[in-house]
Scaffold this motif. Structure first.
Motif, mmCIF file in Angstrom:
data_model
loop_
_atom_site.group_PDB
_atom_site.id
_atom_site.type_symbol
_atom_site.label_atom_id
_atom_site.label_comp_id
_atom_site.label_asym_id
_atom_site.label_seq_id
_atom_site.Cartn_x
_atom_site.Cartn_y
_atom_site.Cartn_z
ATOM 1 N N GLY A 216 -27.092 6.219 7.215
ATOM 2 C CA GLY A 216 -26.666 6.080 5.830
ATOM 3 C C GLY A 216 -26.413 4.645 5.417
ATOM 4 O O GLY A 216 -26.021 3.800 6.226
ATOM 5 N N VAL A 217 -26.625 4.376 4.127
ATOM 6 C CA VAL A 217 -26.438 3.029 3.574
ATOM 7 C C VAL A 217 -25.560 3.139 2.320
ATOM 8 O O VAL A 217 -26.052 3.004 1.204
ATOM 9 C CB VAL A 217 -27.809 2.378 3.234
ATOM 10 N N PRO A 218 -24.247 3.418 2.470
ATOM 11 C CA PRO A 218 -23.543 3.722 3.709
ATOM 12 C C PRO A 218 -23.723 5.187 4.100
ATOM 13 O O PRO A 218 -24.403 5.943 3.411
ATOM 14 C CB PRO A 218 -22.086 3.438 3.338
ATOM 15 N N ASP A 219 -23.094 5.559 5.208
ATOM 16 C CA ASP A 219 -23.178 6.939 5.702
ATOM 17 C C ASP A 219 -21.827 7.613 5.512
ATOM 18 O O ASP A 219 -20.862 7.314 6.208
ATOM 19 C CB ASP A 219 -23.572 6.937 7.176
ATOM 20 N N TYR A 220 -21.766 8.515 4.528
ATOM 21 C CA TYR A 220 -20.502 9.179 4.206
ATOM 22 C C TYR A 220 -20.180 10.332 5.147
ATOM 23 O O TYR A 220 -19.043 10.806 5.174
ATOM 24 C CB TYR A 220 -20.526 9.683 2.760
ATOM 25 N N ALA A 221 -21.167 10.777 5.922
ATOM 26 C CA ALA A 221 -20.923 11.861 6.872
ATOM 27 C C ALA A 221 -20.480 11.323 8.230
ATOM 28 O O ALA A 221 -19.609 11.895 8.881
ATOM 29 C CB ALA A 221 -22.174 12.713 7.030
ATOM 30 N N HIS A 222 -21.100 10.229 8.645
ATOM 31 C CA HIS A 222 -20.815 9.652 9.962
ATOM 32 C C HIS A 222 -20.690 8.142 9.795
ATOM 33 O O HIS A 222 -21.675 7.402 9.946
ATOM 34 C CB HIS A 222 -21.927 10.006 10.958
ATOM 35 N N ASP A 223 -19.478 7.690 9.496
ATOM 36 C CA ASP A 223 -19.316 6.281 9.129
ATOM 37 C C ASP A 223 -19.594 5.323 10.278
ATOM 38 O O ASP A 223 -19.865 4.140 10.056
ATOM 39 C CB ASP A 223 -17.931 6.032 8.526
ATOM 40 N N TRP A 224 -19.568 5.824 11.509
ATOM 41 C CA TRP A 224 -19.806 4.953 12.660
ATOM 42 C C TRP A 224 -21.274 4.525 12.792
ATOM 43 O O TRP A 224 -21.587 3.651 13.597
ATOM 44 C CB TRP A 224 -19.331 5.615 13.944
ATOM 45 N N VAL A 225 -22.164 5.134 12.007
ATOM 46 C CA VAL A 225 -23.570 4.704 12.035
ATOM 47 C C VAL A 225 -23.993 4.073 10.701
ATOM 48 O O VAL A 225 -25.181 3.924 10.419
ATOM 49 C CB VAL A 225 -24.527 5.865 12.402
ATOM 50 N N THR A 226 -23.028 3.685 9.902
ATOM 51 C CA THR A 226 -23.311 3.066 8.608
ATOM 52 C C THR A 226 -24.033 1.729 8.758
ATOM 53 O O THR A 226 -23.728 0.941 9.660
ATOM 54 C CB THR A 226 -21.994 2.853 7.832
ATOM 55 N N THR A 227 -24.981 1.490 7.852
ATOM 56 C CA THR A 227 -25.504 0.144 7.599
ATOM 57 C C THR A 227 -24.955 -0.264 6.237
ATOM 58 O O THR A 227 -25.245 0.387 5.228
ATOM 59 C CB THR A 227 -27.037 0.127 7.576
ATOM 60 N N PRO A 228 -24.149 -1.317 6.174
ATOM 61 C CA PRO A 228 -23.572 -1.715 4.882
ATOM 62 C C PRO A 228 -24.666 -2.045 3.867
ATOM 63 O O PRO A 228 -25.662 -2.698 4.206
ATOM 64 C CB PRO A 228 -22.757 -2.966 5.245
#
Length: 273
Positions: A216-228
């Motif tokens: 996700g950009v960002p990832d609202y389900a799994h914030d630990w894999v977000t790309t800002p």
């Protein structure tokens, strides 16, 4: 490889060229049959996992602005796929496909392939295939392993189901002469280490292709894999400003003879761990 002694080379200069030709013909793999079109430097594949909501609201429009291709690996991620603040609707997925992006298979429920038998895996694949058919989208030809977990039996099933490419992790560039087409390595953009990602992108040269995995950009389900978002846009600007060719995974078919690669390259699971 054949050993040529110094004495032989000195005493038989007229035979050297014939020996070298023989070595080239009979000791090198038939890579030319795998590579059907020269792979240019600066070739990058963008892949997006999990059908995250920001793929529709932010990523797709930005890619279109830059004229970039991309592959969206979709699934119905449990337990809250129905929460559309976190995940795309199938209507949004359909719209991405109609924009020209590749819609690809990530299993129905993001189930790791090494936890399923063949029947379960086929059922998971065919659910996504059916949804795409129902929405008028192309049958998926690319697959991404949930959590990067692989399995030898899954490779057989992917071939039987008609898939061309499958992506894993591995944090390395993809060498089509070495990496099996069902074990294509990739670099993750997760986190805030911009230098690491740009260094990865710069490995797209000398016959190697860089594949990026983005959640996700960002990832609202799994914030630990977000790309800002700001970093993601910086990566897209870097690709654009430095004349990278940015494509979907399926587009590698232009360069790679998948049938030949499947016949000639043995799966190496250790290489992409």
């Amino acid at each position: 490889m054949y050993a040529l002694s110094t004495k032989f080379l000195q005493n038989n200069p007229s035979k050297i060229s014939r020996v070298l030709v023989y070595m080239c013909l009979f000791s090198l793999p038939a890579f030319s049959q795998i590579i059907q079109k020269p792979i240019p430097d600066k070739l990058v594949v963008l892949t997006f996992d999990d059908a995250v909501s920001t793929h529709a609201t932010y990523v797709g429009p930005l890619l279109r602005e830059y004229g970039f291709g991309g592959t969206f690996f979709v699934c119905e991620f449990p337990p809250d796929f129905e929460d559309k603040s976190k995940y795309m609707s199938w209507k949004q997925i359909q719209e991405l496909g109609e924009m020209g992006f590749e819609i690809a298979n990530h299993t129905k429920t993001h189930t790791h392939v090494n936890t399923m038998d063949k029947a379960q895996f086929v059922e998971e694949l065919e659910y996504i295939e059916y949804k795409c058919q129902e929405l008028g989208l192309d049958k998926p030809v690319s697959f991404a392993y949930p959590a990067y977990d692989t399995d030898p039996e899954a490779i057989k099933t992917l071939e039987e189901q008609g898939y061309q490419f499958a992506r894993v992790g591995g944090s390395q560039a993809y060498d089509p002469k070495v990496n099996h087409p069902y074990l294509i390595p990739s670099f993750s953009t997760t986190g805030v280490d911009k230098g690491r990602v740009l260094k990865a992108i710069d490995q797209a040269k000398d016959g190697k292709i860089v594949v990026l995995t983005i959640h996700g950009v960002p990832d609202y389900a799994h914030d630990w894999v977000t790309t800002p978002p700001k970093l993601f846009e910086a990566y897209m600007q870097y690709l654009h400003q430095n004349d990278y060719k940015v494509i979907a995974l399926r587009d590698l078919e232009r360069y790679i003879n998948v049938k030949e690669a499947l016949k000639k390259i043995e799966p190496d699971f250790e290489r992409v761990k």
